[in-house]
Scaffold this active site. Structure first.
Site, PDB file in Angstrom:
ATOM      1  CG  HIS A 142      -1.688   1.222   1.462  1.00  8.75           C
ATOM      2  ND1 HIS A 142      -3.002   1.365   1.082  1.00  8.75           N
ATOM      3  CD2 HIS A 142      -1.346   2.393   2.055  1.00  8.75           C
ATOM      4  CE1 HIS A 142      -3.426   2.574   1.414  1.00  8.75           C
ATOM      5  NE2 HIS A 142      -2.436   3.218   2.019  1.00  8.75           N
ATOM      6  CD  GLU A 143       1.737   3.566   3.718  1.00 12.87           C
ATOM      7  OE1 GLU A 143       1.884   4.605   3.040  1.00 12.87           O
ATOM      8  OE2 GLU A 143       0.816   3.433   4.542  1.00 12.87           O
ATOM      9  CG  HIS A 200       0.457   6.281  -0.399  1.00 14.61           C
ATOM     10  ND1 HIS A 200      -0.634   6.964  -0.905  1.00 14.61           N
ATOM     11  CD2 HIS A 200      -0.001   5.630   0.694  1.00 14.61           C
ATOM     12  CE1 HIS A 200      -1.693   6.746  -0.151  1.00 14.61           C
ATOM     13  NE2 HIS A 200      -1.338   5.930   0.832  1.00 14.61           N
TER      14      HIS A 200
END
Length: 137
Positions: free
Chosen positions: A67-68, A71
């Site tokens: 998920h990160e 980003h």
């Protein structure tokens, strides 16, 4: 998003978010982030960091890393926290995109088997149950 994740998998010959982050020069750290924060991504002095809550299960740590990483790939220059949702409100657009990126990355090279439910496919590929609804994103 799909092409971005697919490019990483092709380039680094893995869909492991930890290996990809290392290859990209992103530093991964584990910290006590309390009960509601699963992880965060930030950039400081041209160094990139993914911070993962050390209290999470291995399955969640893997998902949060992906998920990160989303980003990092999708939202350059924006520091975002991945907060645990305890409401009926969907996370913001950037969080939904990062979740979708994580699922795309973690399921890369896997096909849903004939007769296999989305939930069974997600479980087999290590996606936390709370993220199953993002398969319909």
């Amino acid at each position: 998003m799909e092409e971005n994740a697919a490019h990483l998998v092709r380039k680094y010959k893995t869909n492991c978010p930890f290996e990809i982050a290392e290859a990209l020069g992103i530093h991964i750290r584990y910290m006590d982030l309390g009960k509601s924060t699963k992880g965060l991504y930030y950039k400081k002095l041209r160094r990139r960091f993914i911070i993962i809550n050390e209290g999470l299960s291995d399955q969640w740590q893997r998902f949060v890393c992906a998920h990160e990483l989303g980003h990092d790939r999708l939202h350059k220059g924006i520091n975002r926290f991945f907060l645990e949702e305890h409401s009926y409100f969907w996370p913001g657009k950037l969080e939904r995109q990062a979740n979708y990126f994580a699922i795309t990355l973690l399921t890369a090279g896997q096909e849903q088997r004939i007769g296999e439910t989305t939930e069974a496919f997600a479980k087999r590929t290590g996606i936390p149950p709370e993220m199953y609804y993002f398969f319909d994103y």
